[in-house]
Design an enzyme around this catalytic site. Structure first.
Site, PDB file in Angstrom:
ATOM      1  N   CYS A   9     -10.094  21.168  26.014  1.00  0.00           N
ATOM      2  CA  CYS A   9      -8.963  21.163  24.732  1.00  0.00           C
ATOM      3  C   CYS A   9      -9.200  22.867  24.053  1.00  0.00           C
ATOM      4  CB  CYS A   9      -8.938  20.010  24.284  1.00  0.00           C
ATOM      5  SG  CYS A   9      -8.842  18.599  25.123  1.00  0.00           S
TER       6      CYS A   9
ATOM      7  N   ARG B  10      -8.197  27.936  28.073  1.00  0.00           N
ATOM      8  CA  ARG B  10      -8.704  27.094  28.233  1.00  0.00           C
ATOM      9  C   ARG B  10      -7.792  25.938  29.387  1.00  0.00           C
ATOM     10  NH1 ARG B  10     -12.522  26.934  23.844  1.00  0.00           N
ATOM     11  NH2 ARG B  10     -13.086  24.638  24.333  1.00  0.00           N
TER      12      ARG B  10
ATOM     13  N   TRP C 146      -6.057  19.412  27.018  1.00  0.00           N
ATOM     14  CA  TRP C 146      -5.570  18.501  28.961  1.00  0.00           C
ATOM     15  C   TRP C 146      -6.161  17.492  29.034  1.00  0.00           C
ATOM     16  CZ3 TRP C 146     -10.555  18.616  32.136  1.00  0.00           C
ATOM     17  CH2 TRP C 146     -10.001  18.886  33.969  1.00  0.00           C
TER      18      TRP C 146
ATOM     19  N   ASN D  79     -11.340  17.417  21.035  1.00  0.00           N
ATOM     20  CA  ASN D  79     -12.055  18.127  22.160  1.00  0.00           C
ATOM     21  C   ASN D  79     -13.018  17.378  22.426  1.00  0.00           C
ATOM     22  OD1 ASN D  79     -12.711  20.146  24.465  1.00  0.00           O
ATOM     23  ND2 ASN D  79     -13.163  21.188  23.318  1.00  0.00           N
ATOM     24  N   GLY D  80     -12.789  16.762  23.171  1.00  0.00           N
ATOM     25  CA  GLY D  80     -14.185  16.324  24.251  1.00  0.00           C
ATOM     26  C   GLY D  80     -13.763  14.758  24.482  1.00  0.00           C
TER      27      GLY D  80
ATOM     28  N   GLU E   1     -19.010  32.289  46.551  1.00  0.00           N
ATOM     29  CA  GLU E   1     -18.012  32.919  45.324  1.00  0.00           C
ATOM     30  C   GLU E   1     -16.405  33.200  46.080  1.00  0.00           C
ATOM     31  OE1 GLU E   1     -17.964  32.311  42.912  1.00  0.00           O
ATOM     32  OE2 GLU E   1     -17.123  33.789  41.197  1.00  0.00           O
TER      33      GLU E   1
ATOM     34  N   LYS F 131     -12.896  31.303  44.101  1.00  0.00           N
ATOM     35  CA  LYS F 131     -12.147  32.140  43.688  1.00  0.00           C
ATOM     36  C   LYS F 131     -10.764  31.921  43.962  1.00  0.00           C
ATOM     37  CE  LYS F 131     -12.660  32.512  41.006  1.00  0.00           C
ATOM     38  NZ  LYS F 131     -14.687  32.639  40.453  1.00  0.00           N
TER      39      LYS F 131
ATOM     40  N   GLU G 270      -9.155  28.573  43.749  1.00  0.00           N
ATOM     41  CA  GLU G 270      -8.926  28.316  42.500  1.00  0.00           C
ATOM     42  C   GLU G 270      -7.500  28.989  42.293  1.00  0.00           C
ATOM     43  OE1 GLU G 270     -12.191  30.552  40.442  1.00  0.00           O
ATOM     44  OE2 GLU G 270     -12.594  28.019  38.957  1.00  0.00           O
TER      45      GLU G 270
ATOM     46  N   HIS H  41     -21.916  25.611  64.770  1.00  0.00           N
ATOM     47  CA  HIS H  41     -22.143  23.680  64.044  1.00  0.00           C
ATOM     48  C   HIS H  41     -20.963  23.344  64.015  1.00  0.00           C
ATOM     49  CE1 HIS H  41     -26.416  24.604  65.081  1.00  0.00           C
ATOM     50  NE2 HIS H  41     -26.253  25.714  64.529  1.00  0.00           N
TER      51      HIS H  41
ATOM     52  N   LYS I 219     -11.085  26.460  31.654  1.00  0.00           N
ATOM     53  CA  LYS I 219     -12.083  27.049  31.587  1.00  0.00           C
ATOM     54  C   LYS I 219     -13.598  26.969  31.129  1.00  0.00           C
ATOM     55  CE  LYS I 219     -13.490  32.150  31.102  1.00  0.00           C
ATOM     56  NZ  LYS I 219     -13.575  32.253  32.707  1.00  0.00           N
TER      57      LYS I 219
HETATM   58  O1  M6R Z   1     -18.945  28.778  31.367  1.00  0.00           O
HETATM   59  P1  M6R Z   1     -19.728  27.597  32.582  1.00  0.00           P
HETATM   60  O2  M6R Z   1     -20.413  29.182  33.728  1.00  0.00           O
HETATM   61  O3  M6R Z   1     -21.000  26.936  32.503  1.00  0.00           O
HETATM   62  O4  M6R Z   1     -19.259  27.238  33.922  1.00  0.00           O
HETATM   63  C1  M6R Z   1     -18.673  26.880  34.856  1.00  0.00           C
HETATM   64  C2  M6R Z   1     -18.228  26.852  35.773  1.00  0.00           C
HETATM   65  O5  M6R Z   1     -17.263  25.638  35.671  1.00  0.00           O
HETATM   66  C3  M6R Z   1     -17.115  27.944  36.536  1.00  0.00           C
HETATM   67  O6  M6R Z   1     -17.911  28.807  36.686  1.00  0.00           O
HETATM   68  C4  M6R Z   1     -15.723  27.959  37.433  1.00  0.00           C
HETATM   69  O7  M6R Z   1     -16.075  27.184  38.592  1.00  0.00           O
HETATM   70  C5  M6R Z   1     -14.967  28.729  37.291  1.00  0.00           C
HETATM   71  N1  M6R Z   1     -13.478  28.164  36.698  1.00  0.00           N
HETATM   72  C6  M6R Z   1     -15.211  29.811  37.891  1.00  0.00           C
HETATM   73  O8  M6R Z   1     -13.846  30.787  38.138  1.00  0.00           O
END
Ligand code: M6R
Length: 625
Positions: free
Chosen positions: A2, A27, A74, A100-101, A499, A503, A506, A522, A620
């Site tokens: 949020c 966000r 959110w 937010n929270g 990583e 990406k 996501e 394996h 985010k």
């Molecule tokens: O703000 P942070 O680096 O702590 O966030 C950690 C993860 O939530 C963040 O890296 C998430 O995996 C991203 N969406 C990756 O692209």
């Protein structure tokens, strides 16, 4: 996650709030709303869907008033819907709240309020806050404490304080109350909140881009603080009820840095920002050919002493930041020959870790607000460990609570999928690894300086690599329909495979996984068929032969292959495609090898018709568990 905002000033609040909410869109959200106070009445408008849905609703009615609060939601408790959207009001409609929270004890509070005849309209945890404030405020008013500006704590503030005392969980709150047209109340606990100090106007927001059209002077709210925003001044009150004076900080980066700058999406812009960002992270820390962390010259924490004594490094983080930690493990062990333990923050916090007296604990987080990461940091601190934080956000909770902080200086990262934050985290970690190697005499002065010179070439090499993005775009246009994409590599390349797979999943919603190339036989090979693309990251020259064998095994089962590797490589005859990156030292490859993988994810996302900046279901900043 949020986003919240609030405005009090001489302008009409509704357009200001909408403008601020647009800056918080990154966000992640599924609905939005605003509440505006005018002549003793609070008008609330909210809508499920993008901000344009809210704008449509607002187009039908003129909402006047120069005090308001706004929210992008959110969903956590209750599905995305108009009713569950914020702001939420109390039964009288006189108290409006954005949040937010997560309020963890909201069910028991709801039951308690229901026994007092309170009727709930939404399924959210937030609604209890509006009703609780009303409960205490009505009590205060009934006992004779009517608002008397300038006569000590007004009943509203006491009511808010009483309500907050009942809440368990996390919150950033903005509260507007019809009886108080001259103020907005804000509060924070475990969720970020920044105050913007304007000329004849003041604002509150979850993040700085929402404030920048109005001011660069900001106050970061601290844990447990309340703020009362008036048109011409702001009062801060700490958790103990004492007044706090805090000088504002000046935001030095440009509003344009948080804009797309001619690129189709923030993600593409941020991928391209990487050459400059790497340089911005590196340059201030190089003095006379050596690495100097000026930020570490604190009396009680000498990095040199701590690093020299450390018997082990423990790194914890989430998501992309965890992948940076995985790269760092190889880098620290390679250069400084010190054992490194890497843990996902959500695992670390619950696994009863054994703190070593001489551990150096590194916490990585782009936002500095990730709930699991902050919990891991607090646990490590409680265990007696010193905390070195790596974050991109000045004023974040992580930066404020860690013993030492290295800022990544990547500039604002708006796209949900992290790109430049990752490469700049890596740059910080390599600087630490090399410094540690030198402090512990694991490298000679000459080798140390050569390594630094090589690091300094990386921004240029990144630039060169980015100029070849069309090749990746073309490759993505042929492969984006693959149902399975696997990434594999060994050592540093394994970390980059993790990583890369994150990406792709996501933003393109393709099923993608990463594995250590040695694990192929394996298990993962059972999945390889003609619908599979395997991307091999191959930058560890000594292991090229092993990767050649892996690729042959994939081709034999009908799988397509792409290799991301150095210009001088042996993969042409075996792989379907080879994408080359300019040569640096093998251990420094992660800062370059990830770039084609980021571009591949971006272009697959575009081909599939997705919005790469706002992937479904993702936020985010994950400020709740
Ligand atoms: O703000 P942070 O680096 O702590 O966030 C950690 C993860 O939530 C963040 O890296 C998430 O995996 C991203 N969406 C990756 O692209």
């Amino acid at each position: 996650m949020c986003g919240i905002t609030g405005y009090i000033g001489d302008s009409q609040a509704a357009p200001v709030l909408l403008g601020a909410l647009k800056k918080l869109e990154y966000r992640g959200y599924d609905s939005a709303g605003i509440a505006v106070l005018d002549e003793g009445t609070i008008t609330v408008r909210k809508a499920k869907g993008p901000l344009s849905a809210l704008e449509e609703k607002l187009a039908d009615a003129v909402i006047t008033g120069s005090l308001g609060i706004g929210h992008t939601r959110w969903a956590t408790h209750g599905e995305p819907s108009d009713i569950n959207s914020h702001p939420h009001t109390d039964v009288s409609g006189q108290i409006a709240v954005v949040h937010n929270g997560i309020i963890e004890n909201y069910l028991s509070l709801k039951e308690w309020l229901q026994t007092r005849e309170v009727v709930f309209r939404s399924e959210t945890d937030t609604e209890v806050i509006a009703h609780l404030i009303n409960f205490y405020y009505t009590g205060e008013k009934a006992s004779g404490g009517m608002p008397k500006p300038g006569f000590g704590e007004p009943p509203l503030l006491r009511a808010v304080q009483n309500a907050l005392e009942r809440l368990e969980g996390s919150y950033a709150l903005a509260i507007a109350v019809a009886d108080y047209p001259d103020r907005i109340i804000a509060a924070r606990k475990d969720s970020p909140l920044v105050i913007g100090l304007g000329q004849g106007e003041n604002l509150i927001a979850s993040d700085i881009p929402a404030l920048l059209p109005h001011t660069r002077d900001v106050i970061y709210m601290e844990e447990g603080e309340l703020a009362v925003l008036y048109r011409d001044h702001v009062e801060l009150i700490n958790a103990q009820g004492g007044r706090v004076i805090r000088a504002p900080s000046r935001v030095e980066w440009d509003a344009e840095a948080a804009e797309k700058g001619g690129f189709a999406h923030f993600m593409l812009k941020e991928i391209h920002d990487q050459a400059k960002a790497l340089s911005d992270t590196l340059r201030p820390r190089i003095k006379n050919g050596g690495i100097v962390f000026e930020e570490f010259d604190f009396e009680n924490f000498s990095f040199e002493a701590c690093a020299g004594e450390a018997k082990r490094i423990v790194i914890t983080a989430c998501g992309t930041a965890w992948h940076a930690a995985m790269v760092a493990k190889y880098a620290f062990e390679h250069f400084a020959r010190i054992p490194v333990e890497v843990d996902i923050a959500s695992e670390y916090r619950y696994r009863n870790p054994v703190p070593g007296e001489k551990d150096l604990v590194i916490i990585i987080s782009q936002s500095g607000e990730t709930a699991d990461t902050l919990a891991a940091m607090r646990l490590a601190k409680k265990g007696g460990n010193r905390i070195l934080a790596i974050t991109n956000v000045v004023g974040s909770t992580l930066a404020r609570e860690a013993d030492l902080t290295l800022f990544t200086w990547a500039g604002p990262e708006i796209a949900v999928a992290s790109t430049k934050a990752f490469t700049t985290q890596l740059m910080c970690l390599y600087l630490l690894a090399l410094k540690l190697a030198r402090v512990r005499s694991r490298v000679t002065e000459g080798a140390y300086r050569n390594y630094i010179d090589e690091l300094a070439r990386l921004p240029l090499l990144a630039e060169e690599l980015l100029s070849k993005q069309k090749l990746i775009q073309r490759f993505a246009s042929r492969q984006f329909n693959k149902t399975k994409v696997f990434f594999m590599g060994r050592q540093f390349d394994y970390a980059i495979s993790l990583e890369s797979a994150l990406k792709l999943k996501e933003i393109s919603y393709t099923h993608s996984e990463a594995f250590a190339a040695g694990e192929l036989k394996h298990g993962p090979i059972a999945l390889v068929d003609k619908n599979t693309l395997v991307v091999a990251i191959a930058t560890q020259t000594a292991l090229f032969d092993k990767i050649i064998s892996n690729i042959k095994e994939i081709s034999a089962r009908g799988g397509a292959s792409l290799v991301i590797t150095w210009e001088d490589n042996p993969f042409g005859p075996v792989a379907d495609e080879v994408f080359t990156i300019p040569k640096t030292l093998d251990p420094f490859s992660p800062m370059l090898a990830i770039i084609p993988a980021q571009l591949f994810a971006y272009y697959c996302s575009i081909q599939r018709g997705n919005n790469p900046d706002k992937p479904r279901n993702l936020a985010k900043s994950v400020t709740v568990e």
